[in-house]
Every structure is written in C-alpha cells, then in structure tokens.
Write a protein that holds these residues in place. Structure first.
Motif, PDB file in Angstrom:
ATOM      1  N   ILE A   1      33.568  37.823  43.438  1.00  9.16           N
ATOM      2  CA  ILE A   1      34.478  38.930  42.793  1.00  9.16           C
ATOM      3  C   ILE A   1      35.335  39.637  43.822  1.00  9.16           C
ATOM      4  CG2 ILE A   1      34.623  40.945  41.307  1.00  9.16           C
ATOM      5  CD1 ILE A   1      32.257  39.441  39.843  1.00  9.16           C
ATOM      6  N   VAL A   2      34.665  40.156  44.895  1.00  9.68           N
ATOM      7  CA  VAL A   2      35.550  40.955  45.785  1.00  9.68           C
ATOM      8  C   VAL A   2      36.438  40.235  46.535  1.00  9.68           C
ATOM      9  CG1 VAL A   2      35.160  42.350  48.045  1.00  9.68           C
ATOM     10  CG2 VAL A   2      33.722  42.720  46.064  1.00  9.68           C
ATOM     11  N   VAL A   3      36.001  38.924  46.855  1.00 10.05           N
ATOM     12  CA  VAL A   3      36.846  38.086  47.629  1.00 10.05           C
ATOM     13  C   VAL A   3      38.349  37.362  47.033  1.00 10.05           C
ATOM     14  CG1 VAL A   3      37.094  35.908  49.092  1.00 10.05           C
ATOM     15  CG2 VAL A   3      35.163  37.435  49.525  1.00 10.05           C
ATOM     16  N   ALA A   4      37.888  37.459  45.722  1.00 11.92           N
ATOM     17  CA  ALA A   4      38.939  36.938  44.682  1.00 11.92           C
ATOM     18  C   ALA A   4      39.685  38.017  44.335  1.00 11.92           C
ATOM     19  CB  ALA A   4      38.229  36.142  43.457  1.00 11.92           C
ATOM     20  N   GLY A   5      39.318  39.289  44.248  1.00  8.93           N
ATOM     21  CA  GLY A   5      40.252  40.533  44.045  1.00  8.93           C
ATOM     22  C   GLY A   5      41.137  40.757  45.269  1.00  8.93           C
ATOM     23  N   ALA A   6      40.645  40.544  46.296  1.00 15.28           N
ATOM     24  CA  ALA A   6      41.455  40.780  47.540  1.00 15.28           C
ATOM     25  C   ALA A   6      42.495  39.695  47.700  1.00 15.28           C
ATOM     26  CB  ALA A   6      40.428  40.823  48.679  1.00 15.28           C
ATOM     27  N   ALA A   7      42.072  38.607  47.525  1.00 13.48           N
ATOM     28  CA  ALA A   7      43.076  37.462  47.451  1.00 13.48           C
ATOM     29  C   ALA A   7      43.980  37.253  46.441  1.00 13.48           C
ATOM     30  CB  ALA A   7      42.087  36.293  47.239  1.00 13.48           C
ATOM     31  N   TYR A   8      43.724  37.893  45.560  1.00  9.29           N
ATOM     32  CA  TYR A   8      44.736  37.960  44.458  1.00  9.29           C
ATOM     33  C   TYR A   8      45.701  39.101  44.577  1.00  9.29           C
ATOM     34  CZ  TYR A   8      46.410  39.013  39.741  1.00  9.29           C
ATOM     35  OH  TYR A   8      47.598  38.876  38.554  1.00  9.29           O
ATOM     36  N   TYR A   9      45.343  40.093  45.259  1.00  8.74           N
ATOM     37  CA  TYR A   9      46.020  41.286  45.576  1.00  8.74           C
ATOM     38  C   TYR A   9      46.930  40.802  46.704  1.00  8.74           C
ATOM     39  CZ  TYR A   9      47.887  45.738  47.234  1.00  8.74           C
ATOM     40  OH  TYR A   9      48.824  46.689  47.677  1.00  8.74           O
TER      41      TYR A   9
ATOM     42  N   THR B   1      37.487  39.890  38.971  1.00  3.70           N
ATOM     43  CA  THR B   1      36.317  39.588  38.221  1.00  3.70           C
ATOM     44  C   THR B   1      36.184  38.517  37.438  1.00  3.70           C
ATOM     45  OG1 THR B   1      36.073  41.940  38.040  1.00  3.70           O
ATOM     46  CG2 THR B   1      34.878  40.814  36.518  1.00  3.70           C
ATOM     47  N   ILE B   2      37.221  38.136  36.836  1.00  9.82           N
ATOM     48  CA  ILE B   2      37.603  37.196  35.705  1.00  9.82           C
ATOM     49  C   ILE B   2      37.260  35.975  36.716  1.00  9.82           C
ATOM     50  CG2 ILE B   2      39.334  35.854  34.407  1.00  9.82           C
ATOM     51  CD1 ILE B   2      40.257  38.546  33.444  1.00  9.82           C
ATOM     52  N   ILE B   3      38.227  35.663  37.697  1.00 14.05           N
ATOM     53  CA  ILE B   3      37.960  34.530  38.700  1.00 14.05           C
ATOM     54  C   ILE B   3      36.629  34.301  39.282  1.00 14.05           C
ATOM     55  CG2 ILE B   3      38.553  33.394  40.929  1.00 14.05           C
ATOM     56  CD1 ILE B   3      41.580  35.009  40.310  1.00 14.05           C
ATOM     57  N   GLY B   4      36.022  35.351  39.491  1.00 13.67           N
ATOM     58  CA  GLY B   4      34.693  35.244  39.896  1.00 13.67           C
ATOM     59  C   GLY B   4      33.512  34.796  38.995  1.00 13.67           C
ATOM     60  N   LEU B   5      33.682  35.439  37.789  1.00 15.10           N
ATOM     61  CA  LEU B   5      32.984  34.960  36.742  1.00 15.10           C
ATOM     62  C   LEU B   5      33.061  33.378  36.305  1.00 15.10           C
ATOM     63  CD1 LEU B   5      32.703  38.329  34.379  1.00 15.10           C
ATOM     64  CD2 LEU B   5      30.915  37.313  35.923  1.00 15.10           C
ATOM     65  N   ALA B   6      34.302  33.177  36.339  1.00 19.71           N
ATOM     66  CA  ALA B   6      34.571  31.680  36.019  1.00 19.71           C
ATOM     67  C   ALA B   6      34.120  30.693  36.932  1.00 19.71           C
ATOM     68  CB  ALA B   6      36.271  31.636  35.968  1.00 19.71           C
ATOM     69  N   ALA B   7      34.263  31.228  38.282  1.00 14.22           N
ATOM     70  CA  ALA B   7      33.516  30.297  39.468  1.00 14.22           C
ATOM     71  C   ALA B   7      32.326  30.246  39.216  1.00 14.22           C
ATOM     72  CB  ALA B   7      34.077  31.010  40.742  1.00 14.22           C
TER      73      ALA B   7
END
Length: 81
Positions: A43-51, A19-25
């Motif tokens: 947000i979903v892609v960034a969260g999955a990539a982060y995990y 969420t943080i990465i997505g909002l920053a993007a």
C-alpha cells in the motif's frame, strides 16, 4: 478552496489509490502467516508510486495530474512571524 484543504486532498488521493492498488494486489497474492505486513508495504509503495506518476504525468498533462490528485491547485505556504 483553501490551501489546507488542497494539501489534504493532494495527500490523501494517492494514499487512497495506493490502498486500492494494494488491496487489489493482495487479492491475487497468497500471503502466508507472518507476511501480513506485506500488505502494508504494498500500500505504501503503491501510494508513493501513484503520487510520483501523477507528478511526472503532470509535467506534460496538468489536467491528468489534477484528476489523479483531486485538485489542480497546488498549496502555497506562507511563513508566519
């Protein structure tokens, strides 16, 4: 900490990071009308990539994975009969 709490922490830490990465993007993107769903996708892609990154790093550096996912303990589930 019980397994349920561990599972929640290890699930929601990447979602929060995504969420943080997505909002920053989003802040750097010009999202025109009709493309608002792009934020959710980011947000979903960034969260999955982060995990995935946390798990990959954890193979060599378990302490970094623990920091990224909020816990070093991995939940274990027992089948109920």
């Amino acid at each position: 900490m019980n397994d349920t709490a561990t599972a929640y922490i290890r699930t929601y830490a990447p979602l929060l990071a995504g969420t943080i990465i997505g909002l920053a993007a989003q802040a750097g993107l010009d999202i025109s009308a009709g493309l608002e769903h792009l934020t959710g996708l980011i947000i979903v892609v960034a969260g999955a990539a982060y995990y995935a990154l946390a798990r990959l790093i954890g193979r060599r550096y378990p302490k970094v994975e623990a920091i990224m996912l909020g816990s070093s303990k991995k939940p274990s589930y027992k089948a109920e009969r």
